[in-house]
Motif scaffolding. Structure first.
Motif, PDB file in Angstrom:
ATOM      1  N   ASP A 194       0.799  -1.237   0.009  1.00  0.00           N
ATOM      2  CA  ASP A 194       0.032   0.094  -0.050  1.00  0.00           C
ATOM      3  C   ASP A 194       0.864   1.085  -0.081  1.00  0.00           C
ATOM      4  O   ASP A 194       0.505   2.279  -0.756  1.00  0.00           O
ATOM      5  CB  ASP A 194      -0.867   0.165   1.213  1.00  0.00           C
ATOM      6  N   GLU A 195       1.900   1.276   0.769  1.00  0.00           N
ATOM      7  CA  GLU A 195       2.733   2.367   0.918  1.00  0.00           C
ATOM      8  C   GLU A 195       3.551   2.718  -0.492  1.00  0.00           C
ATOM      9  O   GLU A 195       3.387   3.829  -0.838  1.00  0.00           O
ATOM     10  CB  GLU A 195       3.963   2.074   1.741  1.00  0.00           C
ATOM     11  N   LYS A 196       3.705   1.733  -1.275  1.00  0.00           N
ATOM     12  CA  LYS A 196       4.427   1.965  -2.602  1.00  0.00           C
ATOM     13  C   LYS A 196       3.190   2.605  -3.556  1.00  0.00           C
ATOM     14  O   LYS A 196       3.794   3.566  -4.459  1.00  0.00           O
ATOM     15  CB  LYS A 196       4.902   0.595  -3.067  1.00  0.00           C
ATOM     16  N   GLN A 199       2.820   6.252  -2.509  1.00  0.00           N
ATOM     17  CA  GLN A 199       4.097   6.971  -3.047  1.00  0.00           C
ATOM     18  C   GLN A 199       3.713   7.552  -4.576  1.00  0.00           C
ATOM     19  O   GLN A 199       3.851   8.666  -4.677  1.00  0.00           O
ATOM     20  CB  GLN A 199       5.270   6.219  -2.885  1.00  0.00           C
TER      21      GLN A 199
END
Length: 211
Positions: A194-196, A199
């Motif tokens: 999810d973080e990627k 970003q």
């Protein structure tokens, strides 16, 4: 093949470790991970990582099976319902059960729609000879993690609603519970994935070259 796959769930996948020694691999059959280049033409192969991990299909299938299994159980299993003065009724008569199966259906179907929407967009791009954009790949990641969360929530709802009967190996919900939580440990179901995606959606460069 090394007999190593002794897991909580997905036991039937047989995802054992494999070791090879002194085996010649022709250059045409080799690649350096993650710089994988396709040896075939066509939209299915032009961008190898696009369809490399069909994780959403796995969790959607598990959750759909859990709903079917729960409905079958609810139509046959008797419970004592306090709201009816201790009368014995089928599980399906419980208002809590009715709400749970409705919510589970909504979670799974909405997740499925999002997955299909993004996959159709990816397929259209590949069919035009385009490499899927970063934003499209980010949406694919979101669809994947969302499907994992939604389907896990749906299975957990039904597993809990079936009470103590769910813990026995004879209950199909027991296997669904183990399998869905095993998938949930995969990187493609993680906060890191999810973080990627986040970003990219925020206009940043993803920290992972595989993304």
């Amino acid at each position: 093949m090394l007999d190593t796959w002794y897991s909580i769930g997905l036991r039937g996948s047989g995802s054992h470790d494999v070791e090879v020694k002194d085996v010649f691999v022709p250059e045409a059959h080799a690649s350096i991970f993650p710089d994988v280049k396709s040896q075939r033409r066509g939209p299915l192969y032009v961008h190898p990582f696009t369809f490399a991990y069909p994780a959403p299909a796995v969790v959607l299938g598990i959750a759909h099976h859990a709903i079917d299994a729960f409905i079958e159980i609810a139509n046959h299993r008797e419970i004592t319902l306090a709201a009816l003065g201790g009368q014995k009724v089928l599980l399906r008569m419980s208002p809590h059960v009715q709400v749970a199966v409705s919510q589970a259906e909504g979670l799974v179907r909405s997740a499925r729609c999002y997955v299909y929407e993004v996959v159709n967009e990816i397929w259209a791009a590949l069919s035009r000879g385009e490499v899927p954009s970063a934003s499209l790949r980010a949406n694919a990641a979101v669809a994947t993690t969302n499907a994992n969360r939604s389907c896990t929530q749906a299975v957990d709802l039904l597993y809990k609603m079936n009470g103590g009967s769910s813990v026995f190996a004879r209950c199909p919900l027991e296997r669904c519970f183990r399998d869905i939580h095993t998938v949930a440990q995969h990187h493609f179901a993680s906060l890191a994935f999810d973080e990627k995606a986040g970003q990219v959606l925020l206009g940043l460069e993803p920290a992972d070259q595989m993304f």
